[in-house]
Design an enzyme around this catalytic site. Structure first.
Site, PDB file in Angstrom:
ATOM      1  N   HIS A  36      83.253 -95.755  12.238  1.00 54.08           N
ATOM      2  CA  HIS A  36      84.312 -95.166  12.511  1.00 54.08           C
ATOM      3  C   HIS A  36      85.172 -95.453  13.337  1.00 54.08           C
ATOM      4  O   HIS A  36      86.308 -96.353  12.891  1.00 54.08           O
ATOM      5  CB  HIS A  36      84.091 -93.795  11.963  1.00 54.08           C
ATOM      6  CG  HIS A  36      83.604 -92.851  10.773  1.00 54.08           C
ATOM      7  ND1 HIS A  36      85.073 -92.747   9.934  1.00 54.08           N
ATOM      8  CD2 HIS A  36      82.633 -92.701  10.305  1.00 54.08           C
ATOM      9  CE1 HIS A  36      83.995 -92.098   9.264  1.00 54.08           C
ATOM     10  NE2 HIS A  36      82.883 -92.743   9.075  1.00 54.08           N
ATOM     11  N   ASP A 131      91.243 -90.834  12.143  1.00 57.44           N
ATOM     12  CA  ASP A 131      90.245 -90.353  11.148  1.00 57.44           C
ATOM     13  C   ASP A 131      90.562 -89.539  10.148  1.00 57.44           C
ATOM     14  O   ASP A 131      90.586 -88.340  10.787  1.00 57.44           O
ATOM     15  CB  ASP A 131      88.948 -91.033  11.981  1.00 57.44           C
ATOM     16  CG  ASP A 131      88.245 -91.233  10.945  1.00 57.44           C
ATOM     17  OD1 ASP A 131      87.290 -90.110   9.792  1.00 57.44           O
ATOM     18  OD2 ASP A 131      87.197 -92.121  11.208  1.00 57.44           O
ATOM     19  N   THR A 153      88.095 -94.565   6.835  1.00 59.05           N
ATOM     20  CA  THR A 153      87.350 -95.879   7.597  1.00 59.05           C
ATOM     21  C   THR A 153      86.211 -96.276   6.605  1.00 59.05           C
ATOM     22  O   THR A 153      85.307 -97.298   6.583  1.00 59.05           O
ATOM     23  CB  THR A 153      86.370 -95.719   7.817  1.00 59.05           C
ATOM     24  OG1 THR A 153      85.969 -94.202   8.347  1.00 59.05           O
ATOM     25  CG2 THR A 153      87.633 -95.778   9.194  1.00 59.05           C
TER      26      THR A 153
END
Length: 181
Positions: A36, A131, A153
């Protein structure tokens, strides 16, 4: 720590000579797992090359910041919401890890963002890029009325694997939430 951040910002401004041309101040919130973190750092590099000031949050307890020697053009802020380092919490159970991360980091992230917003040297954050698994940042961004962008991701392999499971009928779904077509 504040003095160091001001010096880093001044060095960034002098190096890039974009004090008046800076496009905005972006705050990135990556998940502290390598798969990530790497895409987020690549995105940060691209955005920085286009004139954005980049601040990256780190979810680790009071410990030395890891990235600045390798990323001198970025600013780093630590979110001290975890009792242990991410690697000590992870232990292979990703669901528990993400739950712990998201429940314990919301208040420290709010404090961090408030501190950044009032620091006139850096300027206020104009957008948060987080994220997808760092959903604690959603409420904070919305409460502070800061635009946000989600970075997923997941790899293409992840989506391919899910489609294969669906084709075979092995995809587990929570009863009543997913319609099979």
């Amino acid at each position: 720590m504040q003095v160091n951040m001001e010096l880093d910002t001044e060095a960034w401004n002098m190096k890039n000579k974009q004090v008046g041309k800076r496009k905005g101040h972006l705050l990135l919130v990556p998940c502290p797992l390598q798969g990530h973190m790497n895409p987020m750092l690549h995105l940060a590099t691209i955005l920085h090359s286009h004139g954005f000031l980049i601040t990256i949050t780190e979810t680790q307890p009071s410990s030395p910041v890891v990235f600045p020697p390798h990323r001198p053009d970025f600013l780093f802020e630590s979110i001290d919401g975890l009792d242990n380092s991410p690697s000590e919490i992870f232990k292979g159970d990703v669901v528990t890890f993400l739950y712990t991360l998201n429940t314990k980091c919301k208040a420290p992230f709010h404090d961090c963002l408030s501190r950044i917003q009032t620091n006139s040297t850096q300027g206020p954050v104009t957008c948060i890029i987080h994220d997808a698994v760092m959903f604690f940042s959603v409420d904070v961004a919305d409460d502070m009325k800061i635009p946000r962008i989600v970075l997923r991701t997941s790899s293409a392999t992840n989506f391919y694997g899910l489609s294969l499971l669906k084709q075979k009928g092995d995809l587990l779904a929570i009863q009543g939430t997913v319609k099979h077509t």
